[in-house]
Design a protein around this motif. Structure first.
Motif, short mmCIF file in Angstrom:
data_model
loop_
_atom_site.label_atom_id
_atom_site.label_comp_id
_atom_site.label_asym_id
_atom_site.label_seq_id
_atom_site.Cartn_x
_atom_site.Cartn_y
_atom_site.Cartn_z
N LEU A 149 0.77 -1.34 -0.01
CA LEU A 149 0.08 0.08 -0.03
C LEU A 149 0.84 1.32 -0.19
CD1 LEU A 149 -1.87 -2.27 1.75
CD2 LEU A 149 -3.58 -0.33 1.91
N ARG A 150 1.94 1.30 1.09
CA ARG A 150 2.78 2.52 0.75
C ARG A 150 3.43 2.68 -0.42
NH1 ARG A 150 4.66 3.82 6.02
NH2 ARG A 150 6.53 3.39 5.81
N THR A 151 3.95 1.55 -1.12
CA THR A 151 4.62 1.57 -2.37
C THR A 151 3.55 2.30 -3.36
OG1 THR A 151 6.27 -0.16 -2.05
CG2 THR A 151 5.82 0.39 -4.09
N VAL A 152 2.29 1.60 -3.50
CA VAL A 152 1.48 1.86 -4.45
C VAL A 152 1.42 3.61 -4.10
CG1 VAL A 152 -0.84 2.14 -5.30
CG2 VAL A 152 0.52 -0.31 -4.82
N CYS A 153 1.01 4.09 -2.92
CA CYS A 153 0.90 5.60 -2.72
C CYS A 153 1.88 6.37 -3.21
CB CYS A 153 0.67 5.69 -1.26
SG CYS A 153 -1.24 5.11 -0.65
N GLY A 154 3.14 6.01 -3.27
CA GLY A 154 4.26 6.41 -3.39
C GLY A 154 4.50 6.49 -4.93
N THR A 155 4.13 5.53 -5.46
CA THR A 155 4.28 5.51 -7.13
C THR A 155 3.19 6.33 -7.75
OG1 THR A 155 4.91 3.21 -6.97
CG2 THR A 155 3.95 4.11 -9.11
N LEU A 156 1.90 6.40 -7.10
CA LEU A 156 0.80 7.28 -7.51
C LEU A 156 1.30 8.79 -7.36
CD1 LEU A 156 -2.28 5.38 -6.19
CD2 LEU A 156 -1.59 5.61 -8.65
N ALA A 157 1.67 8.94 -6.30
CA ALA A 157 2.37 10.42 -6.09
C ALA A 157 3.52 11.00 -7.11
CB ALA A 157 2.68 10.63 -4.49
N ARG A 158 4.26 9.77 -7.30
CA ARG A 158 5.36 10.37 -8.23
C ARG A 158 5.01 10.47 -9.61
NH1 ARG A 158 8.13 6.39 -6.69
NH2 ARG A 158 8.13 5.25 -8.41
N ARG A 159 4.29 9.23 -9.89
CA ARG A 159 3.95 9.16 -11.61
C ARG A 159 2.61 9.69 -11.96
NH1 ARG A 159 5.29 2.98 -12.19
NH2 ARG A 159 4.20 3.33 -14.15
N GLY A 160 1.86 9.85 -10.83
CA GLY A 160 0.26 10.32 -11.43
C GLY A 160 -0.52 9.11 -11.14
N THR A 161 -1.85 9.59 -11.14
CA THR A 161 -2.85 8.72 -10.74
C THR A 161 -3.30 7.72 -11.89
OG1 THR A 161 -4.67 10.26 -11.77
CG2 THR A 161 -4.18 10.05 -9.35
N ASP A 162 -2.63 7.75 -13.10
CA ASP A 162 -2.69 6.91 -13.99
C ASP A 162 -1.40 5.92 -14.19
OD1 ASP A 162 -0.91 8.80 -14.98
OD2 ASP A 162 -1.64 8.95 -16.96
N ALA A 163 -0.95 5.75 -13.29
CA ALA A 163 0.52 5.13 -13.26
C ALA A 163 0.08 3.54 -13.69
CB ALA A 163 1.13 5.17 -11.89
N TYR A 164 -0.93 3.11 -13.01
CA TYR A 164 -1.29 1.53 -13.00
C TYR A 164 -2.34 1.30 -14.06
CZ TYR A 164 1.34 1.05 -8.78
OH TYR A 164 2.30 1.30 -7.77
N GLY A 165 -2.81 2.46 -14.91
CA GLY A 165 -3.89 2.18 -15.94
C GLY A 165 -4.78 3.52 -15.88
N PRO A 166 -5.60 3.70 -16.83
CA PRO A 166 -6.26 4.91 -17.15
C PRO A 166 -7.60 5.27 -16.23
CG PRO A 166 -6.99 3.15 -18.84
CD PRO A 166 -6.01 2.64 -17.88
N ARG A 167 -8.07 4.10 -15.67
CA ARG A 167 -9.18 4.41 -14.75
C ARG A 167 -8.58 4.89 -13.27
NH1 ARG A 167 -11.85 -1.25 -14.37
NH2 ARG A 167 -12.93 -0.17 -12.84
N PRO A 168 -9.08 6.01 -12.79
CA PRO A 168 -8.70 6.45 -11.66
C PRO A 168 -8.72 5.37 -10.19
CG PRO A 168 -10.97 7.29 -11.81
CD PRO A 168 -10.49 6.52 -13.09
N PRO A 169 -7.88 5.49 -9.58
CA PRO A 169 -7.78 4.68 -8.06
C PRO A 169 -8.78 5.05 -7.05
CG PRO A 169 -5.81 6.30 -8.29
CD PRO A 169 -6.78 6.61 -9.23
N LEU A 170 -8.94 4.13 -6.16
CA LEU A 170 -9.87 4.09 -5.26
C LEU A 170 -9.38 4.04 -3.88
CD1 LEU A 170 -13.00 5.09 -5.19
CD2 LEU A 170 -13.61 2.64 -4.81
N PHE A 171 -9.59 4.67 -2.88
CA PHE A 171 -8.97 4.57 -1.33
C PHE A 171 -10.05 4.53 -0.45
CE2 PHE A 171 -6.35 7.20 -4.45
CZ PHE A 171 -5.09 6.58 -4.20
#
Length: 279
Positions: free
Chosen positions: A30-52
């Motif tokens: 979870l911490r790594t994913v949050c860091g990646t999203l913050a660094r690369r943007g919310t489309d880092a893992y795909g075009p659909r927005p993440p949910l928390f």
């Protein structure tokens, strides 16, 4: 209901960050994913927005459970009370193909989802999170040496990540998407024998003193020679040299060979994780 669900990464980290920090090793993904999203943007893992989301009993008090989802991946559940898992299954809006995360929490969520929808959870993969206690590389090491992968290795790494994804049953596109970013920060290491790459291992970007070893792969024709253990030891040592307080990795419990290799290197179990698919 005690769940708050939001598409806002800043809202999630501001509210649930303290909960994640209480068990930083368990919450490494979870911490790594949050860091990646913050660094690369919310489309880092795909075009659909993440949910928390985070859970407080009765909607008040301290955060005791959390999840995130980066579509098309299923929700990733942190360890929390069974009540929280059941309430999340009751509150989930829309279809679900599966769930992943801390094993007991995923089982509770899956049981509640089955009660609600009739979809039977099927175990896809059982994993175990390990923490490095004391690094004990193989002595003598196998032939070869470690080197940091660079831009010239991109095509090879993309191919190996695709093969690795196939081996573990993960989407190949998802596995390869992060390779360019990993190369830019020196996050992939190759084990070379006579100048030819024989194995690879990667590391995540440091998150508050924790680094996770990822993407350990040897082509089938070169397996059984100690190259995976050697490159894992090299990445682990580099993480320690970089000041990591926790060096972590996941193993597939169905793979006794890799589990044995990592135990010999000095990794000890932390907690089990589970991936399930529904119906």
């Amino acid at each position: 209901m005690g769940w708050t669900i939001t598409p806002s990464l800043p809202h999630f980290t501001a509210t649930a960050g303290g909960f994640l920090e209480r068990r930083p090793a368990e919450h490494t993904v979870l911490r790594t994913v949050c860091g990646t999203l913050a660094r690369r943007g919310t489309d880092a893992y795909g075009p659909r927005p993440p949910l928390f989301g985070w859970w407080r009993e009765g909607g008040q008090g301290p955060v005791e459970a959390a999840f995130l989802q980066t579509p098309p991946h299923p929700p990733l559940l942190a360890r929390g009370p069974e009540q929280a898992a059941r309430e999340l299954a009751a509150a989930w809006d829309g279809p679900l193909e599966g769930a992943r995360g801390e094993a007991e929490t995923v089982r509770a969520f899956g049981a509640a989802w089955q009660e609600r929808t009739g979809a039977v959870p099927r175990v896809v993969r059982e994993e175990r999170l390990h923490r490095l206690a004391a690094l004990t590389p193989r002595d003598p090491a196998p032939p070869g040496r470690a080197r940091i992968a660079g831009p010239a290795d991109l095509d090879l790494l993309l191919r190996w990540h695709t093969e690795f994804a196939r081996d573990i049953g993960a989407p190949a596109d998802d596995m390869a998407r992060g390779v360019p970013d990993a190369l830019r920060r020196g996050g992939r290491t190759l084990w070379e024998v006579d100048g030819e790459p024989a194995a690879m291992a990667g590391s995540t970007s440091p998150e508050d003193g924790a680094i996770r070893v990822v993407a350990v792969y040897t082509p089938p024709a070169l397996r059984g020679r100690g190259y995976a253990g050697a490159v894992t030891a090299a990445v682990s040592q580099a993480a320690l040299d970089a000041g990591a307080e926790d060096v972590l990795l996941f193993t597939d419990l169905a793979n006794p060979v890799s589990n044995h290799v990592y135990r010999r290197l000095g990794y000890v179990p932390v907690r089990d994780q589970l991936v399930v698919a529904f119906g």
